[in-house]
Design a protein around this motif. Sequence first.
Motif, PDB file in Angstrom:
ATOM      1  N   TRP A 174       0.907  -1.139  -0.104  1.00 45.26           N
ATOM      2  CA  TRP A 174      -0.079   0.065   0.217  1.00 45.26           C
ATOM      3  C   TRP A 174       0.840   1.310   0.096  1.00 45.26           C
ATOM      4  CZ3 TRP A 174      -0.824   3.990   3.716  1.00 45.26           C
ATOM      5  CH2 TRP A 174      -1.768   4.979   3.392  1.00 45.26           C
ATOM      6  N   ILE A 175       0.728   2.065  -0.977  1.00 46.62           N
ATOM      7  CA  ILE A 175       1.396   3.353  -1.061  1.00 46.62           C
ATOM      8  C   ILE A 175       0.830   4.355  -0.421  1.00 46.62           C
ATOM      9  CG2 ILE A 175       2.343   4.952  -2.675  1.00 46.62           C
ATOM     10  CD1 ILE A 175       3.525   2.011  -2.997  1.00 46.62           C
ATOM     11  N   ASP A 201       3.266  10.484   1.967  1.00 43.21           N
ATOM     12  CA  ASP A 201       4.659  10.177   2.250  1.00 43.21           C
ATOM     13  C   ASP A 201       5.003   8.930   2.092  1.00 43.21           C
ATOM     14  OD1 ASP A 201       7.178  10.042   3.369  1.00 43.21           O
ATOM     15  OD2 ASP A 201       6.721  10.663   5.077  1.00 43.21           O
ATOM     16  N   ALA A 202       5.398   8.570   0.871  1.00 42.49           N
ATOM     17  CA  ALA A 202       5.701   7.205   0.212  1.00 42.49           C
ATOM     18  C   ALA A 202       6.607   6.451   0.923  1.00 42.49           C
ATOM     19  CB  ALA A 202       6.171   7.495  -1.162  1.00 42.49           C
ATOM     20  N   SER A 203       7.570   7.202   1.876  1.00 41.32           N
ATOM     21  CA  SER A 203       8.498   6.408   2.726  1.00 41.32           C
ATOM     22  C   SER A 203       7.811   5.812   3.753  1.00 41.32           C
ATOM     23  CB  SER A 203       9.716   7.342   3.215  1.00 41.32           C
ATOM     24  OG  SER A 203       8.900   8.285   4.053  1.00 41.32           O
ATOM     25  N   LYS A 204       6.451   6.048   4.192  1.00 41.41           N
ATOM     26  CA  LYS A 204       5.568   5.428   5.111  1.00 41.41           C
ATOM     27  C   LYS A 204       4.777   4.607   4.715  1.00 41.41           C
ATOM     28  CE  LYS A 204       6.388   9.375   8.199  1.00 41.41           C
ATOM     29  NZ  LYS A 204       5.642  10.559   9.010  1.00 41.41           N
ATOM     30  N   ASN A 253       6.636   0.139  -8.551  1.00 41.33           N
ATOM     31  CA  ASN A 253       7.819   1.182  -9.341  1.00 41.33           C
ATOM     32  C   ASN A 253       7.728   2.384  -8.624  1.00 41.33           C
ATOM     33  OD1 ASN A 253       5.434   2.254 -10.199  1.00 41.33           O
ATOM     34  ND2 ASN A 253       6.125   2.069 -12.483  1.00 41.33           N
ATOM     35  N   VAL A 254       6.980   2.638  -7.470  1.00 40.79           N
ATOM     36  CA  VAL A 254       6.860   4.226  -6.923  1.00 40.79           C
ATOM     37  C   VAL A 254       8.119   4.422  -5.935  1.00 40.79           C
ATOM     38  CG1 VAL A 254       5.677   5.545  -4.868  1.00 40.79           C
ATOM     39  CG2 VAL A 254       4.485   3.961  -6.913  1.00 40.79           C
ATOM     40  N   ASN A 255       8.702   5.667  -6.098  1.00 39.59           N
ATOM     41  CA  ASN A 255       9.973   5.918  -5.426  1.00 39.59           C
ATOM     42  C   ASN A 255       9.341   5.815  -3.871  1.00 39.59           C
ATOM     43  OD1 ASN A 255      11.752   7.593  -3.955  1.00 39.59           O
ATOM     44  ND2 ASN A 255      11.953   8.929  -5.871  1.00 39.59           N
ATOM     45  N   LEU A 256       9.912   5.180  -3.170  1.00 41.40           N
ATOM     46  CA  LEU A 256       9.683   5.107  -1.690  1.00 41.40           C
ATOM     47  C   LEU A 256      10.797   5.781  -0.809  1.00 41.40           C
ATOM     48  CD1 LEU A 256       8.458   1.394  -1.459  1.00 41.40           C
ATOM     49  CD2 LEU A 256       6.970   3.523  -1.927  1.00 41.40           C
ATOM     50  N   GLY A 257      11.241   6.610  -1.226  1.00 43.62           N
ATOM     51  CA  GLY A 257      12.302   7.560  -0.653  1.00 43.62           C
ATOM     52  C   GLY A 257      13.853   7.169  -0.915  1.00 43.62           C
TER      53      GLY A 257
END
Length: 341
Positions: free
Chosen positions: A48-49, A53-56, A303-307
């Motif tokens: 789950w994106i 805040d993608a890093s979370k 493929n989402v940038n997660l930080g």
Amino acid sequence: MTKINKSIAILTFPLLINCIGQNQLGKKIVPTAITEQVGYDTDDPAIWINHQDASKSIIIGTDKDSNGGLYVFDLNGKIINKVLGLKRPNNVDLEYGLSLNGSKIDFAAVTERETNSVKLYSLPDLKEVGSFTVFDGETERSPMGISIYKNPATDEIFAIVGRKSGPSDGYLWQYKLTEKEGKITGEVVRKFGKYSGLKEIESIAVDDQLGYIYYSDELFGVHQYYADPSKGNEELLVFGKGDFKSDVEGISIYATSPTTGYILVSNQQKDTFNVYLRENPSKGKIAEVPVSTSESDGSEVTNVNLGPKFPKGIFVAMSNGKVFHIYDWRTVEEKIKATMK
């Protein structure tokens, strides 16, 4: 991925792998993190994106047992939430933006084999928001695989559900998800999908952008169908025949553009993932990625940038030992390119 000491080994295992080096692991890629152990037997993950805040972002995974559960992990593999007491939860998938009680919610859907049902939970809080029974009237039920399809043109959301055993045609059922009396429920809209009869069908994946459903027919190959029920039930393709040591298992789809990318399929007994072109899987296997997982069943990728830690996303794969492995996609991509035919 059995642990000697849960509290210590879970945190240090990736570092130990790096210290061991190539002598023992050969060419296997190693995970950035390994999740804390669940109670019984991990099976299938979803990602789950967190769009704020993608890093979370979080990983949701099943613990397959008669007293199993649904677990939530952070990107370091730490358990941060869970629902226990589920009756053999098998596979899980998720989607964003379903209407419920006048609002849009994100949700996870999990198959519960012993109750012949699908249960739905809001995300990220993991509160139950609905359920429905599946394969009503059938002798063979016992749901296993599930994948969610959101039609980009209509925003309609569907669950595609597989089972432990079934007929040679119509093995999968597709349900439209709707709100009824303040809960999410499912209405069957089609029955489709050929089956070889060799073993079982579990892993199902949907490519929303390109509009395809893929599912693993164990000991046979990967089937491709249209995801939109209005496009009919004609089988489009079977690929991967002869590419696997034994079971054809978890399927994950990584997009490199709106129309290109990779389809990764677990070669379970070989501890590798076979790779096919998203835009043309009929071309055949283009690469094979050896992983540190043991007999990986379910997997997922983003493929989402997660930080800074995961700028090109992550690949998550179930492993024996009651855990999931979390791989930096850059490591996977590097190995794909190194092993491409």
